[in-house]
Design an enzyme around this catalytic site. Structure first.
Site, short mmCIF file in Angstrom:
data_model
loop_
_atom_site.label_atom_id
_atom_site.label_comp_id
_atom_site.label_asym_id
_atom_site.label_seq_id
_atom_site.Cartn_x
_atom_site.Cartn_y
_atom_site.Cartn_z
N HIS A 1 0.53 -11.79 2.02
CA HIS A 1 -0.51 -11.01 1.33
C HIS A 1 -1.23 -11.82 0.25
O HIS A 1 -2.45 -11.72 0.09
CB HIS A 1 0.12 -9.76 0.70
CG HIS A 1 -0.86 -8.67 0.40
ND1 HIS A 1 -0.55 -7.36 0.50
CD2 HIS A 1 -2.15 -8.71 0.00
CE1 HIS A 1 -1.60 -6.62 0.17
NE2 HIS A 1 -2.59 -7.43 -0.15
N TYR B 1 0.82 -1.22 0.00
CA TYR B 1 0.00 0.00 0.00
C TYR B 1 0.85 1.27 0.00
O TYR B 1 0.32 2.38 -0.11
CB TYR B 1 -0.95 0.05 1.21
CG TYR B 1 -1.93 -1.09 1.31
CD1 TYR B 1 -2.13 -2.00 0.26
CD2 TYR B 1 -2.68 -1.29 2.46
CE1 TYR B 1 -3.01 -3.05 0.37
CE2 TYR B 1 -3.58 -2.34 2.57
CZ TYR B 1 -3.74 -3.22 1.53
OH TYR B 1 -4.62 -4.26 1.64
N1 LIG Z 1 -5.67 -8.57 1.57
C1 LIG Z 1 -5.96 -8.05 0.41
O1 LIG Z 1 -5.55 -8.56 -0.65
C2 LIG Z 1 -6.80 -6.80 0.36
C3 LIG Z 1 -7.37 -6.40 -0.87
C4 LIG Z 1 -8.17 -5.25 -0.85
C5 LIG Z 1 -8.39 -4.55 0.35
N2 LIG Z 1 -7.78 -4.97 1.51
C6 LIG Z 1 -7.96 -4.22 2.80
O2 LIG Z 1 -9.34 -4.02 3.04
C7 LIG Z 1 -9.61 -2.63 3.21
C8 LIG Z 1 -11.00 -2.29 2.74
O3 LIG Z 1 -11.23 -2.65 1.40
P1 LIG Z 1 -11.40 -1.60 0.21
O4 LIG Z 1 -10.73 -0.34 0.60
O5 LIG Z 1 -10.97 -2.26 -1.01
O6 LIG Z 1 -12.99 -1.42 0.06
P2 LIG Z 1 -14.23 -1.00 1.02
O7 LIG Z 1 -13.77 -0.78 2.42
O8 LIG Z 1 -15.32 -1.98 0.77
O9 LIG Z 1 -14.71 0.37 0.37
C9 LIG Z 1 -13.98 1.55 0.47
C10 LIG Z 1 -14.76 2.64 -0.27
O10 LIG Z 1 -16.01 2.88 0.42
C11 LIG Z 1 -16.11 4.26 0.78
N3 LIG Z 1 -16.76 4.33 2.11
C12 LIG Z 1 -16.24 3.91 3.29
N4 LIG Z 1 -17.13 4.07 4.28
C13 LIG Z 1 -18.23 4.63 3.73
C14 LIG Z 1 -19.48 5.06 4.24
N5 LIG Z 1 -19.80 4.91 5.54
N6 LIG Z 1 -20.38 5.63 3.38
C15 LIG Z 1 -20.09 5.77 2.07
N7 LIG Z 1 -18.91 5.37 1.51
C16 LIG Z 1 -17.99 4.81 2.34
C17 LIG Z 1 -14.70 4.79 0.79
O11 LIG Z 1 -14.70 6.16 0.42
P3 LIG Z 1 -14.27 7.32 1.48
O12 LIG Z 1 -12.80 7.14 1.69
O13 LIG Z 1 -14.65 8.56 0.79
O14 LIG Z 1 -15.07 7.07 2.74
C18 LIG Z 1 -14.03 3.96 -0.31
O15 LIG Z 1 -14.27 4.53 -1.58
C19 LIG Z 1 -8.47 -1.98 2.38
O16 LIG Z 1 -8.34 -0.62 2.67
C20 LIG Z 1 -7.32 -2.84 2.78
O17 LIG Z 1 -6.85 -2.47 4.08
C21 LIG Z 1 -7.03 -6.09 1.53
#
Ligand SMILES: NC(=O)c1ccc[n+]([C@@H]2O[C@H](COP(=O)([O-])OP(=O)(O)OC[C@H]3O[C@@H](n4cnc5c(N)ncnc54)[C@H](OP(=O)(O)O)[C@@H]3O)[C@@H](O)[C@H]2O)c1
Length: 266
Positions: free
Chosen positions: A99, A41
């Protein structure tokens, strides 16, 4: 099971130094106690700055990071884990994940290094991410340490029943990434109906549905202070059996993160 907060903070794509440090420190001061980052990241330094800046004790933060798929040879795991700790500015992390089991991953080569890091106190727990059940079987046969957590894409449009069952049987945590389906939860009728019933948002409903499941924690990412609060409070929203059954029954299925098409491969 060990103490593990049911809503943590995801940090993927938070790469702007000040903004990332700010959101991490605000999250911790708002009540978050679990922060998820990764070498891939490019923000471990800023996440560390945020932890340092927050007016809370480091021991009260559950900090997780991940070793990227190009550093999974034995010596590289040891070296890159040390680099992560330096960037984060901490003496140990609570959880270190593989990862993605690909590229330089080889169970016999990679996992003994994770055991060593646990034995020497660099990490408290071993985690895996994006494993299949067969890869979990293999990992369990090689590792001395128990699997503490398995992090996978999980949300109402990708319910991961098989990996959830596996997690319950092995008694490890299933950490749900992309728990808001990156916003797609807003256009699912069943979720909208439950949200209207509870006078809340589809985002909170998705997180509450995950948090209600045994052995599951969710790590929504946000860069917005309003969303920080909303997402944390979702951990206290209680859905009833009918709500949970309605979401369990959603048939639409969408996997958002394609392992062969991850953004860092483009
Ligand atoms: N292990 C892996 O391979 C892997 C892969 C992908 C992700 N991850 C981890 O999982 C975490 C979360 O996944 P993700 O970031 O892909 O997707 P997510 O958490 O499902 O969605 C994030 C999106 O939702 C928005 N959001 C968040 N809270 C909200 C709310 N209450 N109302 C409206 N919109 C909202 C955020 O925008 P705003 O910022 O504007 O709120 C952002 O655009 C990552 O950050 C990472 O740490 C791990």
């Amino acid at each position: 099971m060990s103490e593990f907060p049911n809503i943590g903070l995801g940090t993927y794509k938070n790469t702007e130094p000040e903004r990332c440090a700010d959101i991490v420190s605000t999250a911790l001061e708002t009540g978050y106690r679990h922060v998820d980052t990764a070498q891939a990241y490019d923000n471990e330094t800023y996440v560390g700055d945020g932890i340092e800046r927050a007016k809370i004790n480091r021991d009260d933060v559950f900090l997780a990071t991940k070793v990227w798929d190009d550093a999974l040879a034995y010596d590289d795991v040891l070296e890159s884990a040390g680099d992560s700790l330096d960037r984060l500015g901490v003496e140990s992390v609570d959880l270190l994940y593989v990862h993605w089991p690909r590229n330089t991953y080889d169970a016999e080569e990679t996992l003994p290094a994770f055991d060593e890091l646990r034995d020497d106190g660099t990490i408290d727990h071993v985690g895996l991410s994006n494993f299949t059940p067969e890869q979990l079987d293999e990992a369990r046969s090689v590792l001395d340490a128990p699997i503490f957590a398995h992090q996978v894409e999980m949300h109402p449009l990708l319910q991961q029943e098989e990996l959830h069952e596996y997690a319950r049987e092995d008694d490890h945590w299933l950490v749900a990434y992309a728990p808001l389906a990156r916003g797609k939860v807003t256009d699912v009728d069943e979720i909208q109906e439950v949200a209207e019933k509870h006078d809340t948002t589809p985002h909170q409903v998705s997180l509450a549905w995950l948090a209600a499941k045994e052995n599951v924690v969710a790590i929504p990412k946000t860069s917005s202070e309003d969303h920080l609060q909303e997402n944390l409070e979702a951990g206290e929203l209680e859905l009833d059996e009918d709500d949970i059954a309605a979401i369990d029954a959603i048939e639409r299925e969408e996997r958002l993160i394609d392992p062969d098409d991850a953004p860092w491969n483009r």
